[in-house]
Scaffold this active site. Structure first.
Site, PDB file in Angstrom:
ATOM      1  N   SER A 131       0.814  -1.205   0.000  1.00 43.69           N
ATOM      2  CA  SER A 131       0.000   0.000   0.000  1.00 43.69           C
ATOM      3  C   SER A 131       0.859   1.271   0.000  1.00 43.69           C
ATOM      4  O   SER A 131       1.941   1.299   0.594  1.00 43.69           O
ATOM      5  CB  SER A 131      -0.897   0.007   1.240  1.00 43.69           C
ATOM      6  OG  SER A 131      -1.534   1.256   1.417  1.00 43.69           O
ATOM      7  N   TYR A 167      -2.279   5.504  -4.460  1.00 42.50           N
ATOM      8  CA  TYR A 167      -3.301   6.526  -4.289  1.00 42.50           C
ATOM      9  C   TYR A 167      -2.831   7.755  -5.062  1.00 42.50           C
ATOM     10  O   TYR A 167      -1.672   8.165  -4.938  1.00 42.50           O
ATOM     11  CB  TYR A 167      -3.480   6.905  -2.819  1.00 42.50           C
ATOM     12  CG  TYR A 167      -4.200   5.871  -1.989  1.00 42.50           C
ATOM     13  CD1 TYR A 167      -5.473   5.428  -2.354  1.00 42.50           C
ATOM     14  CD2 TYR A 167      -3.615   5.354  -0.838  1.00 42.50           C
ATOM     15  CE1 TYR A 167      -6.141   4.486  -1.590  1.00 42.50           C
ATOM     16  CE2 TYR A 167      -4.280   4.411  -0.062  1.00 42.50           C
ATOM     17  CZ  TYR A 167      -5.533   3.988  -0.440  1.00 42.50           C
ATOM     18  OH  TYR A 167      -6.197   3.046   0.316  1.00 42.50           O
ATOM     19  N   THR A 214      -5.950   2.558  -6.943  1.00 41.19           N
ATOM     20  CA  THR A 214      -7.204   2.583  -6.188  1.00 41.19           C
ATOM     21  C   THR A 214      -8.033   3.786  -6.609  1.00 41.19           C
ATOM     22  O   THR A 214      -7.554   4.920  -6.602  1.00 41.19           O
ATOM     23  CB  THR A 214      -6.930   2.620  -4.674  1.00 41.19           C
ATOM     24  OG1 THR A 214      -6.290   1.398  -4.302  1.00 41.19           O
ATOM     25  CG2 THR A 214      -8.219   2.766  -3.886  1.00 41.19           C
ATOM     26  N   LYS A 235      -8.591  -0.775  -8.999  1.00 41.61           N
ATOM     27  CA  LYS A 235      -9.252  -1.305  -7.805  1.00 41.61           C
ATOM     28  C   LYS A 235     -10.369  -0.367  -7.341  1.00 41.61           C
ATOM     29  O   LYS A 235     -10.166   0.837  -7.226  1.00 41.61           O
ATOM     30  CB  LYS A 235      -8.218  -1.475  -6.682  1.00 41.61           C
ATOM     31  CG  LYS A 235      -8.759  -2.013  -5.372  1.00 41.61           C
ATOM     32  CD  LYS A 235      -7.620  -2.156  -4.364  1.00 41.61           C
ATOM     33  CE  LYS A 235      -8.087  -2.741  -3.042  1.00 41.61           C
ATOM     34  NZ  LYS A 235      -8.908  -1.794  -2.270  1.00 41.61           N
ATOM     35  N   HIS A 273     -13.783  -1.498  -1.030  1.00 41.77           N
ATOM     36  CA  HIS A 273     -12.758  -1.083  -0.060  1.00 41.77           C
ATOM     37  C   HIS A 273     -12.984  -1.764   1.292  1.00 41.77           C
ATOM     38  O   HIS A 273     -12.780  -1.172   2.356  1.00 41.77           O
ATOM     39  CB  HIS A 273     -12.752   0.441   0.103  1.00 41.77           C
ATOM     40  CG  HIS A 273     -11.379   1.023   0.327  1.00 41.77           C
ATOM     41  ND1 HIS A 273     -10.660   1.620  -0.678  1.00 41.77           N
ATOM     42  CD2 HIS A 273     -10.592   1.088   1.423  1.00 41.77           C
ATOM     43  CE1 HIS A 273      -9.497   2.042  -0.205  1.00 41.77           C
ATOM     44  NE2 HIS A 273      -9.429   1.728   1.074  1.00 41.77           N
TER      45      HIS A 273
END
Length: 378
Positions: free
Chosen positions: A107, A130, A156, A252, A276
């Site tokens: 992440s 992100y 994402t 995603k 999520h």
């Protein structure tokens, strides 16, 4: 670990070993947590056909996800603050996944950095991005992922605005933790966790601190992250990221057929049907409930994966039967990590594999690649 038989066993141990604020972070959803619960509950509604007197020998769970060989169609999801479930958590989980032959996804909001994970792995892992308002920082992240030889980028799409998670707000969650009486008590009652954390230097967001502009400590990080998630993120930005990355791209956060069609038109390699983990739009449908219609709509154009609510190998089989070429586990591996570090993640994967293998056999199939909706009961 030999007495641990299912994911819920690992969850119970993790709850005893991990400070409440961090266990709650992993084990919670937005608002009423209705979507979080539905993710699990709707898997239970899917029933399987039992078949008998078929050859069950020479079974295989090997498959591919975005063209990459996997020992079973399971990847470790990108999860924030993984290194707060256990010291050096992302590094330990990545090593366990590599040894098991499944992808690990790091992440953006990890505790261990891209470089930390690359230093302990020998095979490429995946990186989740992100998109922040600071596009220079985003480009730098992508360049760092390329330098670490990451073999896929997971973009994402569903965190333009942060969903409200009541447990995190009540716990005053932060990384590293605050030193209020409440937080000190939570940590003091978890002495093994504290000892492990004292033995590592990785206690903040490794991909951000020291890399983003003017972010050198926790106080500057808090104000930076509050401003950085981009509410104006659009499909045009996806095209921009795709060109910048230049490699396999997974999108995603798809939960709607129309969004799935738009995602397929971007030329991405796969989409992940995902809400999520129930942590964004409470009241949204479960991932497994919308998977079949999304597969029917775009499965011929783009690879379809799914996450959310998978707690067993049976759940993996159900997802594959309904059209997913890949599945992702987040909370299960976090429970394993919190319970026993790297060995706990390996145990999680062992449990999933065994349950998947036995379930496949009892459905009368020998190869995971032959699984389709025929194994679903009317």
């Amino acid at each position: 670990m030999s007495k641990i038989l299912e994911i819920s066993d690992l969850k119970a141990i993790a709850k005893r070993r991990v400070p409440k604020m961090f266990f709650d972070y992993a084990d919670s959803g937005a608002w009423t947590e209705g979507t979080y619960r539905a993710n699990e509950e709707d898997f239970r509604k899917v029933k399987l056909r039992q078949r008998v007197l078929v050859d069950m020998t020479n079974r295989s769970l090997e498959s591919t996800m975005i063209g990459q060989k996997v020992s079973m169609p399971v990847a470790l999801s990108p999860t924030g603050l993984t290194g707060m479930q256990h010291a050096d958590g992302e590094m330990l989980a990545a090593k366990a996944a590599e040894e098991f032959g499944v992808p690990f996804t790091l992440s953006t909001m990890s505790i261990c950095s891209i470089e930390d994970v690359a230093s302990v792995t020998t095979k490429p892992f995946w990186f989740q991005l992100y998109v922040m308002r600071d596009r220079e920082f985003v480009k730098n992240l992508i360049d760092r992922a390329k330098a670490a030889k990451c073999s896929a980028l997971v973009l994402t799409l569903d965190l333009q605005i942060l969903g409200q998670r009541h447990k995190d707000l009540r716990n005053g969650l932060s990384a590293p933790p605050k030193f209020t009486p409440k937080h000190i008590w939570q940590m003091a009652t978890r002495p093994l966790w504290c000892m492990q954390m004292l033995g590592t230097k990785r206690r903040s967001f490794g991909n951000i601190v020291g890399h983003a502009k003017n972010v050198s400590d926790l106080s500057s990080l808090s104000s930076w992250t509050a401003e950085q998630f981009d509410p104006q993120l659009s499909w045009e930005n996806v095209e921009e990221i795709k060109k910048m990355w230049g490699g396999p791209l997974i999108l995603k956060g798809i939960l709607d057929v129309e969004d799935a069609k738009m995602a397929a038109r971007t030329g991405a390699d796969a989409i992940i049907v995902s809400n999520h983990g129930g942590r964004q739009l409470d009241g949204a449908p479960s991932s497994i409930s919308v998977l079949p219609k999304i597969v029917d709509a775009v499965g011929h154009q783009i690879e379809v994966h799914v996450d959310g609510g998978i707690r067993s190998g049976q759940d993996v089989l159900k997802a594959v039967a309904l059209g997913a070429q890949g599945t992702y586990i987040g909370r299960p591996f976090l429970y394993g990590l919190g319970a026993a570090g790297k060995a706990g993640v390996t145990t999680t994967l062992d449990i999933i594999r065994k349950e998947l293998d036995i379930t496949m056999a009892l459905c009368g199939k020998r190869d995971i690649r032959d699984i389709n909706r025929d194994v679903i009961a009317e």
